[in-house]
Write an enzyme that holds these catalytic residues in place. Structure first.
Site, PDB file in Angstrom:
ATOM      1  N   SER A 206     -13.733 -44.113  91.201  1.00 51.87           N
ATOM      2  CA  SER A 206     -12.768 -45.091  91.630  1.00 51.87           C
ATOM      3  C   SER A 206     -12.163 -44.994  92.670  1.00 51.87           C
ATOM      4  CB  SER A 206     -11.522 -45.215  90.803  1.00 51.87           C
ATOM      5  OG  SER A 206     -11.987 -45.380  89.301  1.00 51.87           O
TER       6      SER A 206
HETATM    7  N1  SAH Z   1     -12.245 -42.889  85.997  1.00 53.90           N
HETATM    8  C1  SAH Z   1     -13.293 -42.550  86.568  1.00 53.90           C
HETATM    9  C2  SAH Z   1     -13.966 -43.909  86.981  1.00 53.90           C
HETATM   10  C3  SAH Z   1     -15.360 -43.798  86.162  1.00 53.90           C
HETATM   11  S1  SAH Z   1     -16.539 -45.376  86.265  1.00 53.90           S
HETATM   12  C4  SAH Z   1     -12.819 -42.055  88.300  1.00 53.90           C
HETATM   13  O1  SAH Z   1     -11.553 -41.866  88.227  1.00 53.90           O
HETATM   14  O2  SAH Z   1     -13.406 -42.199  89.009  1.00 53.90           O
HETATM   15  C5  SAH Z   1     -16.365 -45.939  84.719  1.00 53.90           C
HETATM   16  C6  SAH Z   1     -16.976 -44.937  83.603  1.00 53.90           C
HETATM   17  O3  SAH Z   1     -16.839 -45.639  82.243  1.00 53.90           O
HETATM   18  C7  SAH Z   1     -18.339 -44.457  83.652  1.00 53.90           C
HETATM   19  O4  SAH Z   1     -18.512 -43.170  83.921  1.00 53.90           O
HETATM   20  C8  SAH Z   1     -18.713 -45.165  82.506  1.00 53.90           C
HETATM   21  O5  SAH Z   1     -20.022 -44.404  81.981  1.00 53.90           O
HETATM   22  C9  SAH Z   1     -17.653 -45.178  81.755  1.00 53.90           C
HETATM   23  N2  SAH Z   1     -17.870 -46.021  80.408  1.00 53.90           N
HETATM   24  C10 SAH Z   1     -18.445 -47.198  80.425  1.00 53.90           C
HETATM   25  N3  SAH Z   1     -18.460 -47.881  79.180  1.00 53.90           N
HETATM   26  C11 SAH Z   1     -17.712 -46.896  78.162  1.00 53.90           C
HETATM   27  C12 SAH Z   1     -17.163 -46.857  77.075  1.00 53.90           C
HETATM   28  N4  SAH Z   1     -17.734 -47.771  75.989  1.00 53.90           N
HETATM   29  N5  SAH Z   1     -16.701 -45.735  76.308  1.00 53.90           N
HETATM   30  C13 SAH Z   1     -16.667 -44.783  77.206  1.00 53.90           C
HETATM   31  N6  SAH Z   1     -16.872 -44.639  78.778  1.00 53.90           N
HETATM   32  C14 SAH Z   1     -17.485 -45.808  79.281  1.00 53.90           C
END
Ligand code: SAH
Length: 220
Positions: free
Chosen positions: A68
């Site tokens: 993010s």
């Molecule tokens: N929190 C992270 C951002 C990750 S991007 C940071 O701080 O950088 C979003 C994430 O959500 C991805 O890794 C994706 O695989 C996950 N994701 C998407 N749909 C999801 C679901 N239904 N359950 C759990 N994780 C999910």
């Protein structure tokens, strides 16, 4: 052994510039700003991208996912702690664990769910390197929340559904807050939904662009 200082030391000015940017964009909580300052973002990235770690942008982490943008992490974290100290937070979408690292220093306990196994494992390693031990990880589809660990004082979702999942609303504690991007691929609203008893109030915090919240889990 990952290098906690390394790039961090050589780019102290770049890190301070990022902090300035967060403040310019309206982040006010000193607690959140201090944590953003002392959380090394480069350890969450591949070496080839580590030199960009302190730019205020989302960057790729593999599996078509991203780390993010720091501003968005700060904004969501600020919304979590708005009403003071918090006990339990649920995060959906662990990714590489950057937002998890920030929240773990604001809450007593963090529960985090990721659907891609490799990312969940990587996040575990990253957060161990940072010495954060108040986090429980789960490899699963997080759209149903984590009922047997709830209710939560805050739930943050770092992937965007088209509509707010009902299960997440029901796992909020009384007085709890859900921070969630809602919308399609190119445009989402970052919503803050607060629960008071059986009443829910909704407010739009920002326009954002997250990866979509997908169904099911991935075994690699
Ligand atoms: N929190 C992270 C951002 C990750 S991007 C940071 O701080 O950088 C979003 C994430 O959500 C991805 O890794 C994706 O695989 C996950 N994701 C998407 N749909 C999801 C679901 N239904 N359950 C759990 N994780 C999910």
């Amino acid at each position: 052994m990952q290098n906690l200082s390394g790039i961090g030391m050589t780019s102290q000015r770049t890190r301070e510039r990022l902090l300035g940017r967060l403040m310019d964009q309206g982040i006010q909580s000193m607690e959140v700003l201090d944590i953003m300052r002392s959380t090394p973002r480069h350890i969450f990235l591949d070496e080839a991208l580590a030199h960009r770690a302190y730019e205020d942008v989302a960057l790729p982490i593999g599996h078509n996912q991203t780390i993010s943008q720091p501003y968005v992490v700060a904004r969501m974290s600020e919304a979590v702690v708005k009403t003071g100290a918090i006990d339990k937070v649920l995060e959906i979408g662990t990714g590489c664990g950057y937002q998890t690292a920030v929240i773990a220093r604001l809450a007593r306990r963090v529960f985090t769910i990721e659907r891609i196994k490799d990312l969940s494992e990587r996040a575990k390693t990253n957060l161990r390197v940072l010495g954060l031990r108040n986090i429980e990880f789960k490899h699963d589809d997080g759209s149903l929340g984590w009922a047997d660990r709830g209710p939560f004082d805050a739930i943050i979702t770092t992937a965007a559904p088209r509509q707010v999942p009902i299960e997440l609303l029901s796992q909020l504690a009384d007085g709890g807050r859900l921070i969630i991007p809602v919308g399609g691929k190119d445009y989402q609203e970052l919503k803050l939904i607060c629960r008071e008893g059986s009443q829910y109030t909704e407010q739009v915090l920002d326009e954002v662009r997250f990866v979509p919240l997908l169904m099911g889990q991935v075994q690699s």
